[in-house]
Design an enzyme around this catalytic site. Structure first.
Site, short mmCIF file in Angstrom:
data_model
loop_
_atom_site.label_atom_id
_atom_site.label_comp_id
_atom_site.label_asym_id
_atom_site.label_seq_id
_atom_site.Cartn_x
_atom_site.Cartn_y
_atom_site.Cartn_z
N LYS A 30 16.35 51.45 30.00
CA LYS A 30 16.77 51.40 31.41
C LYS A 30 18.17 51.96 31.65
O LYS A 30 18.89 51.48 32.53
CB LYS A 30 16.66 49.97 31.93
CG LYS A 30 15.19 49.50 32.01
CD LYS A 30 15.05 48.25 32.83
CE LYS A 30 13.69 48.13 33.46
NZ LYS A 30 13.53 46.97 34.33
N LEU A 31 18.52 52.97 30.86
CA LEU A 31 19.82 53.61 31.06
C LEU A 31 19.92 54.18 32.48
O LEU A 31 20.97 54.10 33.13
CB LEU A 31 19.97 54.75 30.04
CG LEU A 31 21.33 55.41 29.98
CD1 LEU A 31 22.38 54.46 29.41
CD2 LEU A 31 21.31 56.69 29.13
N GLY A 37 5.09 39.73 28.45
CA GLY A 37 4.55 40.64 29.46
C GLY A 37 5.06 42.02 29.13
O GLY A 37 6.18 42.36 29.47
N LYS A 72 7.14 49.40 26.44
CA LYS A 72 7.19 50.86 26.51
C LYS A 72 7.59 51.45 25.15
O LYS A 72 7.04 52.47 24.71
CB LYS A 72 8.19 51.29 27.59
CG LYS A 72 8.36 52.78 27.58
CD LYS A 72 9.39 53.27 28.54
CE LYS A 72 9.76 54.68 28.08
NZ LYS A 72 10.58 55.39 29.00
N THR A 114 7.21 29.53 30.84
CA THR A 114 6.25 30.37 31.55
C THR A 114 4.95 29.62 31.86
O THR A 114 4.04 30.19 32.43
CB THR A 114 5.90 31.62 30.72
OG1 THR A 114 5.32 31.17 29.49
CG2 THR A 114 7.11 32.47 30.42
N GLY A 165 14.58 38.63 26.02
CA GLY A 165 13.28 39.20 26.36
C GLY A 165 13.42 40.20 27.50
O GLY A 165 14.53 40.46 28.00
N ASP A 166 12.29 40.80 27.85
CA ASP A 166 12.24 41.77 28.96
C ASP A 166 13.16 42.96 28.74
O ASP A 166 13.69 43.53 29.69
CB ASP A 166 12.60 41.09 30.31
CG ASP A 166 11.74 39.88 30.57
OD1 ASP A 166 10.54 39.96 30.27
OD2 ASP A 166 12.26 38.87 31.08
N PRO A 217 11.90 36.10 39.82
CA PRO A 217 13.00 37.06 39.77
C PRO A 217 13.83 36.80 38.52
O PRO A 217 14.04 35.65 38.13
CB PRO A 217 13.81 36.77 41.03
CG PRO A 217 13.27 35.52 41.61
CD PRO A 217 11.98 35.18 40.94
N GLY A 239 12.15 45.74 27.61
CA GLY A 239 11.37 46.99 27.71
C GLY A 239 10.70 47.32 26.38
O GLY A 239 10.44 48.49 26.09
P1 IMP Z 1 7.94 29.62 26.97
O1 IMP Z 1 7.95 30.69 25.96
O2 IMP Z 1 6.88 29.80 28.03
O3 IMP Z 1 7.89 28.26 26.35
O4 IMP Z 1 9.33 29.66 27.80
C1 IMP Z 1 10.57 29.33 27.19
C2 IMP Z 1 11.66 30.25 27.71
O5 IMP Z 1 11.44 31.57 27.24
C3 IMP Z 1 11.74 30.35 29.24
O6 IMP Z 1 13.09 30.54 29.60
C4 IMP Z 1 10.96 31.62 29.54
O7 IMP Z 1 11.35 32.22 30.75
C5 IMP Z 1 11.37 32.47 28.34
N1 IMP Z 1 10.37 33.51 28.00
C6 IMP Z 1 9.21 33.34 27.35
N2 IMP Z 1 8.58 34.49 27.20
C7 IMP Z 1 9.36 35.43 27.74
C8 IMP Z 1 9.25 36.86 27.86
O8 IMP Z 1 8.31 37.49 27.41
N3 IMP Z 1 10.30 37.47 28.49
C9 IMP Z 1 11.36 36.79 28.96
N4 IMP Z 1 11.52 35.48 28.86
C10 IMP Z 1 10.52 34.80 28.26
#
Ligand code: IMP
Length: 428
Positions: A331-332, A40, A18, A129, A12-13, A304, A15
């Site tokens: 994010k290059l 997010g 965008k 989360t 995840g994360d 973080p 990008g």
């Molecule tokens: P959950 O989806 O809240 O049950 O979290 C399970 C795992 O997925 C945890 O390690 C969270 O940090 C990760 N996680 C859930 N959604 C995201 C996201 O949108 N970006 C990054 N990590 C995520």
């Protein structure tokens, strides 16, 4: 037919917000198919940073129909707040949004159960989360869930809710010794959100299918990343949905044979939020610098992010899971200052070289990354908009990723602004 699926290839994360937003301007329809407000998706709209959690990032683009599909778990209280938030930022939410009647509701008791479960796990906590995602999918599969469609018949909804809350309170108080939730409060909250959300309810699968059949550009916006997939991620340190392209069919009602191109988004390095193995995690000064330059803080929880280097072994695994032939490197520009860029090209496991991603979590914990060091370009790429404007060494870096991953780089993102994109190949 033209359907493009955007999925994350890491934890995840990457990008995706965008990137979805970039393609959304060419799409007639943008569809979320899994996950919930754990996502997010950060998008810069008219100079403002907007974070979408449940709304498809496409709402920021005029004319795109945005659908929250049946595979999503929807926190109605969070969605009402998000609609107000995006409207206060000048973004229209009206008949451009449809919510599928089958999407399951994340209820306050799901969050209470999740908090109690995470606490009970102690040192083995997943680091979720706390958005109620896991318990909501559990209820869906145990056929005890409430759907968005249920909100439309409120008397019946109330009856179901009353029976469920009594069972949840048994779990909360008797199993976990936690506080019970209050039925009256939840009923009032749901009545209020139903008034806002019921007008958006729709039976969406047929609409999505007919959009694809009529030749519209349909974009499927994945959340999280392949390594958090419930089936193929680093279980149990995963989310509770199918985050690969395979999640599109059950999450939308679109036949798998209709899913066209799948593009995988990969950050030029790797991050992870929450617990679980992360072979290329790095704590060196250079890695901390990357974390800082990349502003690596969770968009949903503010935690973080753990940072490390690009992991080609993991990337190849993710590409294979979703049938991805074209990737988008984000994010290059964060790597601009590095003289040397490590890229993990293989692992050693108990002293033996391997080039596949172990599905056994204990094996994955033991792997050691084998790095190839690529020359950095040590110049600013954030102004590049064409391939000719990228430094030779940055192009060579992308070329090497192509060789190692077996996928072509369709796009490189070089900054947070929506136009900070170099497009090598058009996917939509
Ligand atoms: P959950 O989806 O809240 O049950 O979290 C399970 C795992 O997925 C945890 O390690 C969270 O940090 C990760 N996680 C859930 N959604 C995201 C996201 O949108 N970006 C990054 N990590 C995520």
């Amino acid at each position: 037919m033209s359907a493009l699926v955007i999925v994350g290839t890491q934890w995840g994360d990457e990008g995706k917000g965008k990137i979805t937003n970039f393609y959304a301007s060419r799409a007639n329809m943008v569809v979320r198919f899994q996950g919930g407000a754990n996502a997010g998706h950060t998008v810069n709209v008219a100079g403002r940073k907007i974070v979408f959690h449940l709304l498809p990032s496409g709402v920021s683009v005029p004319n795109a129909k945005c659908i929250i599909g049946p595979g999503v778990v929807l926190d109605p209280i969070a969605l009402v707040e998000e609609i107000e938030y995006v409207r206060s930022n000048g973004i229209e939410v009206g008949d451009n949004l449809l919510i599928d009647i089958g999407a399951h509701l994340v209820m306050p008791y799901h969050k209470a159960v999740e908090a109690a479960e995470e606490q009970a796990r102690g040192g083995d906590a997943i680091g979720t989360t706390h958005r109620g995602i896991g318990p909501t999918y559990v209820d869906r599969y145990s056929r005890e869930g409430l759907t968005c469609g249920d909100l439309a018949a409120f008397d019946r909804f109330q009856e179901k809710l009353s029976a469920i809350v009594s069972r949840k309170n048994d779990v909360l108080t008797k199993l976990y010794g936690a506080e019970p939730v209050d039925l009256g409060t939840i009923t009032e909250q749901m009545k209020a959100v139903a008034e806002v959300l019921v007008p958006y309810l729709s039976d969406t699968p047929a609409l999505i299918r007919s959009a694809i059949a009529s030749g519209d550009n349909v974009l499927f916006e994945g959340a999280q990343g392949a390594l958090l997939d419930i089936g193929f991620g680093t279980y149990p340190f995963v989310t509770s949905s199918n985050t690969t392209a395979a999640g599109v069919a059950p999450g939308t009602g679109v036949p798998p044979t209709w899913i066209g191109e799948v593009a995988g988004v990969a950050k030029a390095y790797t991050t992870r939020v929450g617990a679980g193995p992360f072979p290329t995690e790095a704590t060196s000064e250079q890695a901390s610098l990357i974390c800082e330059r990349g502003a690596e803080v969770g968009a949903t929880t503010g935690r973080p992010r753990r940072c490390g280097w690009l992991d080609i072994v993991a990337l190849r695994y993710s590409l294979a899971l979703s049938g991805i032939e074209r990737i988008i490197i984000t994010k290059l520009d964060v790597l601009d200052t590095l003289p040397v860029i490590p890229v993990c090209v293989a692992y050693t496991l108990d002293g033996v070289n391997i080039d596949t991603f172990p599905r056994d979590i204990d094996a994955l914990r033991r792997v050691q990354p084998v790095y190839e060091e690529l020359p950095g370009w040590e110049s600013d790429t954030s102004g590049a908009r064409t391939s000719a404007e990228l430094p030779e060494k940055a192009l060579a870096y992308l070329k090497r990723i192509e060789e190692l991953s077996g996928a072509r780089v369709a796009v490189a993102s070089v900054g947070a602004d929506s136009d900070a994109i170099v497009e090598f190949e058009q996917l939509l």
